[in-house]
Design a protein around this motif. Structure first.
Motif, PDB file in Angstrom:
ATOM      1  N   ALA A 110       0.871  -1.040  -0.103  1.00 10.80           N
ATOM      2  CA  ALA A 110       0.024   0.018  -0.079  1.00 10.80           C
ATOM      3  C   ALA A 110       0.844   1.385  -0.022  1.00 10.80           C
ATOM      4  CB  ALA A 110      -0.922   0.045   1.142  1.00 10.80           C
ATOM      5  N   ILE A 111       1.847   1.086   0.842  1.00 12.18           N
ATOM      6  CA  ILE A 111       3.032   2.270   0.732  1.00 12.18           C
ATOM      7  C   ILE A 111       3.657   2.636  -0.620  1.00 12.18           C
ATOM      8  CG2 ILE A 111       4.913   3.255   1.806  1.00 12.18           C
ATOM      9  CD1 ILE A 111       4.152   1.832   4.500  1.00 12.18           C
ATOM     10  N   LEU A 112       3.971   1.341  -1.127  1.00 12.63           N
ATOM     11  CA  LEU A 112       4.742   1.681  -2.434  1.00 12.63           C
ATOM     12  C   LEU A 112       3.555   2.156  -3.591  1.00 12.63           C
ATOM     13  CD1 LEU A 112       7.024  -1.392  -2.462  1.00 12.63           C
ATOM     14  CD2 LEU A 112       7.689   1.038  -2.055  1.00 12.63           C
ATOM     15  N   ALA A 113       2.412   1.957  -3.427  1.00  7.79           N
ATOM     16  CA  ALA A 113       1.319   2.207  -4.446  1.00  7.79           C
ATOM     17  C   ALA A 113       1.098   3.647  -4.312  1.00  7.79           C
ATOM     18  CB  ALA A 113       0.137   1.309  -4.222  1.00  7.79           C
ATOM     19  N   ALA A 114       0.905   4.108  -2.824  1.00  7.76           N
ATOM     20  CA  ALA A 114       0.578   5.642  -2.690  1.00  7.76           C
ATOM     21  C   ALA A 114       2.056   6.500  -3.239  1.00  7.76           C
ATOM     22  CB  ALA A 114       0.527   5.660  -1.230  1.00  7.76           C
ATOM     23  N   ASN A 115       3.057   5.784  -2.841  1.00  7.37           N
ATOM     24  CA  ASN A 115       4.454   6.341  -3.355  1.00  7.37           C
ATOM     25  C   ASN A 115       4.412   6.632  -4.768  1.00  7.37           C
ATOM     26  OD1 ASN A 115       7.627   5.995  -3.909  1.00  7.37           O
ATOM     27  ND2 ASN A 115       7.077   7.605  -2.398  1.00  7.37           N
ATOM     28  N   ALA A 116       4.092   5.531  -5.582  1.00  4.50           N
ATOM     29  CA  ALA A 116       4.153   5.536  -6.828  1.00  4.50           C
ATOM     30  C   ALA A 116       3.176   6.690  -7.622  1.00  4.50           C
ATOM     31  CB  ALA A 116       3.663   4.281  -7.436  1.00  4.50           C
ATOM     32  N   ALA A 117       2.122   7.023  -6.828  1.00  4.78           N
ATOM     33  CA  ALA A 117       1.135   7.948  -7.234  1.00  4.78           C
ATOM     34  C   ALA A 117       1.944   9.170  -7.007  1.00  4.78           C
ATOM     35  CB  ALA A 117      -0.163   7.855  -6.391  1.00  4.78           C
ATOM     36  N   ASP A 118       2.578   9.439  -5.879  1.00  4.76           N
ATOM     37  CA  ASP A 118       3.206  10.808  -5.513  1.00  4.76           C
ATOM     38  C   ASP A 118       4.288  10.953  -6.624  1.00  4.76           C
ATOM     39  OD1 ASP A 118       1.767  11.744  -3.471  1.00  4.76           O
ATOM     40  OD2 ASP A 118       3.248  10.551  -1.834  1.00  4.76           O
ATOM     41  N   VAL A 119       5.085   9.996  -6.708  1.00  2.75           N
ATOM     42  CA  VAL A 119       6.093  10.099  -7.925  1.00  2.75           C
ATOM     43  C   VAL A 119       5.596  10.246  -9.235  1.00  2.75           C
ATOM     44  CG1 VAL A 119       7.987   8.616  -9.024  1.00  2.75           C
ATOM     45  CG2 VAL A 119       7.783   8.603  -6.525  1.00  2.75           C
ATOM     46  N   ALA A 120       4.626   9.816  -9.725  1.00  4.07           N
ATOM     47  CA  ALA A 120       4.010   9.981 -10.998  1.00  4.07           C
ATOM     48  C   ALA A 120       3.739  11.447 -11.095  1.00  4.07           C
ATOM     49  CB  ALA A 120       3.074   9.247 -11.433  1.00  4.07           C
ATOM     50  N   ALA A 121       2.933  11.999  -9.995  1.00  2.03           N
ATOM     51  CA  ALA A 121       2.521  13.466 -10.042  1.00  2.03           C
ATOM     52  C   ALA A 121       3.771  14.295 -10.172  1.00  2.03           C
ATOM     53  CB  ALA A 121       1.618  13.525  -8.694  1.00  2.03           C
ATOM     54  N   ALA A 122       4.712  14.027  -9.325  1.00  2.74           N
ATOM     55  CA  ALA A 122       5.761  14.955  -9.231  1.00  2.74           C
ATOM     56  C   ALA A 122       6.657  14.899 -10.644  1.00  2.74           C
ATOM     57  CB  ALA A 122       6.878  14.330  -8.259  1.00  2.74           C
ATOM     58  N   ARG A 123       6.580  13.804 -11.248  1.00  5.58           N
ATOM     59  CA  ARG A 123       7.258  13.792 -12.631  1.00  5.58           C
ATOM     60  C   ARG A 123       6.506  14.511 -13.566  1.00  5.58           C
ATOM     61  NH1 ARG A 123       9.582   8.271 -12.417  1.00  5.58           N
ATOM     62  NH2 ARG A 123      11.674   8.783 -12.212  1.00  5.58           N
ATOM     63  N   GLU A 124       4.984  14.360 -13.609  1.00  6.85           N
ATOM     64  CA  GLU A 124       4.151  15.174 -14.353  1.00  6.85           C
ATOM     65  C   GLU A 124       4.303  16.613 -14.140  1.00  6.85           C
ATOM     66  OE1 GLU A 124      -0.220  14.744 -16.209  1.00  6.85           O
ATOM     67  OE2 GLU A 124       1.504  13.495 -15.553  1.00  6.85           O
ATOM     68  N   ALA A 125       4.698  17.082 -12.825  1.00 12.62           N
ATOM     69  CA  ALA A 125       4.978  18.275 -12.478  1.00 12.62           C
ATOM     70  C   ALA A 125       6.313  19.000 -12.905  1.00 12.62           C
ATOM     71  CB  ALA A 125       4.646  18.574 -11.104  1.00 12.62           C
ATOM     72  N   GLY A 126       7.021  18.055 -13.480  1.00 14.01           N
ATOM     73  CA  GLY A 126       8.358  18.493 -14.021  1.00 14.01           C
ATOM     74  C   GLY A 126       9.320  18.625 -12.861  1.00 14.01           C
ATOM     75  N   GLN A 127       9.147  17.853 -11.703  1.00 16.26           N
ATOM     76  CA  GLN A 127      10.102  18.024 -10.578  1.00 16.26           C
ATOM     77  C   GLN A 127      11.560  17.420 -11.058  1.00 16.26           C
ATOM     78  OE1 GLN A 127      10.105  19.467  -7.806  1.00 16.26           O
ATOM     79  NE2 GLN A 127       7.688  19.855  -7.718  1.00 16.26           N
ATOM     80  N   PRO A 128      12.492  18.306 -10.515  1.00 15.85           N
ATOM     81  CA  PRO A 128      14.051  17.571 -11.018  1.00 15.85           C
ATOM     82  C   PRO A 128      14.079  16.237 -10.633  1.00 15.85           C
ATOM     83  CG  PRO A 128      14.071  19.345  -9.239  1.00 15.85           C
ATOM     84  CD  PRO A 128      12.785  19.281  -9.673  1.00 15.85           C
ATOM     85  N   GLU A 129      14.975  15.784 -11.134  1.00  8.81           N
ATOM     86  CA  GLU A 129      15.336  14.021 -10.778  1.00  8.81           C
ATOM     87  C   GLU A 129      15.770  13.821  -9.485  1.00  8.81           C
ATOM     88  OE1 GLU A 129      14.078  10.682 -11.874  1.00  8.81           O
ATOM     89  OE2 GLU A 129      13.872  12.696 -13.171  1.00  8.81           O
ATOM     90  N   ALA A 130      16.592  14.564  -8.965  1.00  9.48           N
ATOM     91  CA  ALA A 130      17.299  14.452  -7.696  1.00  9.48           C
ATOM     92  C   ALA A 130      16.016  14.615  -6.600  1.00  9.48           C
ATOM     93  CB  ALA A 130      18.300  15.865  -7.128  1.00  9.48           C
ATOM     94  N   ARG A 131      15.204  15.419  -6.874  1.00 14.41           N
ATOM     95  CA  ARG A 131      14.035  15.698  -5.877  1.00 14.41           C
ATOM     96  C   ARG A 131      13.182  14.495  -6.000  1.00 14.41           C
ATOM     97  NH1 ARG A 131      12.010  20.312  -3.240  1.00 14.41           N
ATOM     98  NH2 ARG A 131       9.745  19.865  -2.900  1.00 14.41           N
ATOM     99  N   ILE A 132      12.984  13.730  -7.178  1.00 19.93           N
ATOM    100  CA  ILE A 132      12.031  12.483  -7.251  1.00 19.93           C
ATOM    101  C   ILE A 132      12.847  11.414  -6.680  1.00 19.93           C
ATOM    102  CG2 ILE A 132      11.409  11.104  -8.972  1.00 19.93           C
ATOM    103  CD1 ILE A 132      10.634  13.407 -10.534  1.00 19.93           C
ATOM    104  N   ASP A 133      14.125  11.553  -6.623  1.00 21.87           N
ATOM    105  CA  ASP A 133      14.987  10.324  -6.126  1.00 21.87           C
ATOM    106  C   ASP A 133      14.706  10.284  -4.577  1.00 21.87           C
ATOM    107  OD1 ASP A 133      17.021   8.213  -5.936  1.00 21.87           O
ATOM    108  OD2 ASP A 133      18.241   9.782  -4.907  1.00 21.87           O
ATOM    109  N   ARG A 134      14.738  11.537  -3.914  1.00 19.20           N
ATOM    110  CA  ARG A 134      14.448  11.444  -2.455  1.00 19.20           C
ATOM    111  C   ARG A 134      13.161  11.096  -1.916  1.00 19.20           C
ATOM    112  NH1 ARG A 134      17.902  16.227  -2.849  1.00 19.20           N
ATOM    113  NH2 ARG A 134      16.290  17.637  -2.895  1.00 19.20           N
TER     114      ARG A 134
END
Lengths: 432, 432
Positions: free
Chosen positions: B54-78
């Motif tokens: 469940a945590i990884l699924a929620a995190n995947a949604a956060d990561v997808a949204a961050a990618r969508e929003a064009g966040q830098p890769e270093a930030r996405i890595d954290r």
């Protein structure tokens, strides 16, 4: 509008100038040897005594102006100096000489497996701003405490004491300089507009610690607006809880002492909580002893019923919700009968100010519960709250009583004006 | 205008509600036995692991949204989690179980001449608010540190990590409740509007301590606006000073380690100061070693001349005033030749951030001067600044590195999340 703005800028610059001088002096103070600091304290006292005529003349002018302005007599009493009070100031400085210097004290020492030798040593805070009211003795006290601990004191007294403070600081400067330390070790903010306080408490990077010493209004104003580190002192809505297993031979003297020994100070008791099982027997005795000392009682309905039955309603009124939250600082005591130890603790949780709280009981388990669960700087079992005091704790000095949890709590002595640094010795270690 | 105002009120009320729940939970946490707290830490880890899908699924949604929003890769890595990172979180909680519980520790014990028995005991701070960025591991770390020390954690992460944090906190709540503690011991502020930070850091009486963990912008915003107690962490413009009596076999590895071991952290070196007497001999060696690790150099004129003579100007530029004040957090190092130890200290006084400062020398007197006079949380003789770390100091945990002087300085372990109270036993003492 422009004029006001320019005035504010000019004031801010004037304050900032003083704070920058303090910052320049702080590195010298921080490494001043104990002997030199003690020498300065002695010379400061000698200069005060030598200048007593000038100080008393300046003080007479302050007092006359305060009378003219219709200040209340209690305030004028705190402002007024005489030779005896100057002697007390000198004695206060002398007493600091005898105390151990906290600066440089080794708090911890450990060696890591990689050979790094780590010591934790006390260092001064740096620039300590004291904000206080019309009490010239605080000027000397604050200057002495700061100097002993290697801090620079920035003093912001009140307008009513300005001439006294100027004369005092002139003497202190001469004493400090005679000992070879920078006279900027003690700096008086001579601008006493209300706004100077705001500049001081928001001067991040220029003030390392601010300590308000005074009434509730001043303290609240400082803690609510400060962005520099602050130690909150002073407000004490203290309780004495007399448990069902209390020894009355202890309870009555403790309550009387906590309320009447010096009612105007923060460690005086303001509310008495009495367990219902002993209210009927003990409360009339206690009320008589308190009334004999002139204490007015503000009591809950149950307490009133007990006292009425004993024919003791003279000087007794019903308490209102406000009474539970009031720090009377006078010969008035709120009284509430509670059902249980738990109810006593709940009352203190709700109305206490984290200062000093007392339980009187012979039941060790009840005492443990109370001491463990009540969140306050000092919790007492079978002793008066009046002992919350740097001298009574044996610190030999007192900066004030902290009611916050950060950095320092309860009576503050010299150590509470220090921070620490880690000093690490290696022989070339790098991190793997 | 009314709409905006109502929105702000609604938000403030929502935050205040959470903080009030935290206040209600804090008294239970404060007296929770060590065994129960350790049990909760274990159960929190177990629940995290059980909920990993469940945590990884929620995190995947956060990561997808961050990618969508064009966040830098270093930030996405954290932001991004995987099973290994969840395992690390669990390991972190397990490690806390092994550490001694600071709460209840007796710091001092003394008996006064009047028989009062005074003990100074560690107690929790109360409600500790952690304000941080898009790093879900901090959620677990902060919750564990707070719980071990009997504090209630109020967590204000960033919007980008909200779904991850919600899933994590859901698991933590189950673990805490299984151990019989109130799940309000850990509370997530789910409103992530920028203004929530302002409410938290000005909620006097509801927040006992606020700790910002993140970049310089966040930290500055918190410390400049807070009226609740704050511990300032993180900014480190650290220096290595290579003295004229330096052992080069120590100097080069120390500088290389301090700069390159992990350039993005606060205890990395940002400026190298070199005594003029050794610049000509040692600086070229050091520059070669640093260049071999990919370090760019920003150097003063004298250093440039030395390097130019040695034919080593590749990757070397002239430094500007700004370089001395810059925390690069990257493979860049400012280099300045100084005339003397005094000049090195003066440079550090001017540009340092009171974090970690290093002298490399075999001259014991010079080392003593440096260690005594330099005002920083940690001062080193012949070791890398990278050791400023709770784990390297042997604390077994780390809240952060404090760069302030009040309350806690340098690496903060569990004890730095505590305050103290005085517990006084008497047998009826009153003040004379």
């Amino acid at each position: 509008m422009t004029e006001i703005f320019d005035g504010a800028m000019e004031l801010q610059n004037a304050v900032a100038d003083v704070l920058r001088r303090a910052q320049s002096a702080k590195r010298t103070l921080a490494i001043a040897p104990t002997k030199q600091k003690n020498d300065a304290l002695r010379k400061m006292g000698e200069a005060l005594w030598a200048d007593r005529a000038a100080i008393l003349a300046a003080n007479a002018a302050d007092v006359a102006a305060a009378r003219e302005a219709g200040q209340p007599e209690a305030r004028i009493d705190r402002l007024a100096l005489d030779e005896r009070r100057i002697e007390q100031m000198v004695d206060g400085l002398e007493a600091l000489i005898e105390l151990p210097d906290p600066v440089g004290e080794q708090m911890e020492h450990f060696v890591r497996p990689n050979g790094l030798d780590i010591r934790k040593l006390r260092v001064p805070m740096g620039v300590v701003a004291m904000i206080y009211e019309a009490r010239p003795n605080v000027t000397v006290d604050a200057a002495g405490l700061a100097l002993k601990t290697g801090n620079v004191a920035v003093l912001r007294g009140s307008r009513e004491a300005l001439q006294s403070n100027q004369a005092i600081v002139r003497a202190l400067h001469r004493g400090i300089a005679t000992a070879g330390l920078p006279s900027d070790a003690v700096l008086l903010i001579e601008r006493t507009e209300r706004e100077t306080v705001d500049f001081i408490i928001r001067a991040r990077g220029l003030v390392d610690l601010a300590i308000p010493r005074g009434g509730e209004g001043l303290i609240r104003r400082v803690v609510e607006n400060a962005t520099v580190p602050v130690i909150e002192t002073g407000v004490g809505n203290c309780h004495v809880y007399v448990d069902k297993e209390a020894d009355f031979a202890k309870a009555t003297p403790i309550v009387v002492n906590a309320k009447t020994h010096r009612p105007s100070v923060c460690n005086a008791a303001e509310t008495l909580l009495v367990h219902q099982d002993v209210a009927k027997v003990w409360l009339p005795q206690a009320a008589k002893a308190l009334r004999a000392k002139g204490v007015e009682l503000r009591v809950c309905e149950r307490a009133y019923a007990v006292l009425a039955e004993a024919g003791l309603t003279d000087g007794v009124e019903y308490a209102t919700e406000e009474d539970w939250a009031t720090e009377y600082l006078a010969l008035t005591l709120a009284v509430r009968v509670v059902d249980s130890l738990n109810d006593a603790i709940a009352h203190i949780e709700r109305y206490g100010t984290l200062h000093s709280e007392v339980i009187v009981t012979e039941d060790e388990a009840a005492a443990q519960q109370f001491l463990r669960r009540v969140d306050a700087a000092v919790v007492y079992h079978n002793a008066s709250s009046r002992f919350t005091d740097g001298f009574e704790f044996g610190f030999g000095a007192e900066i004030g009583i902290s009611t916050q949890k950060m950095h320092a709590r309860g009576p503050m002595g010299l150590r509470e004006l220090t921070s620490y640094k880690y000093v690490v010795h290696g022989d070339g270690q790098v991190r793997k």
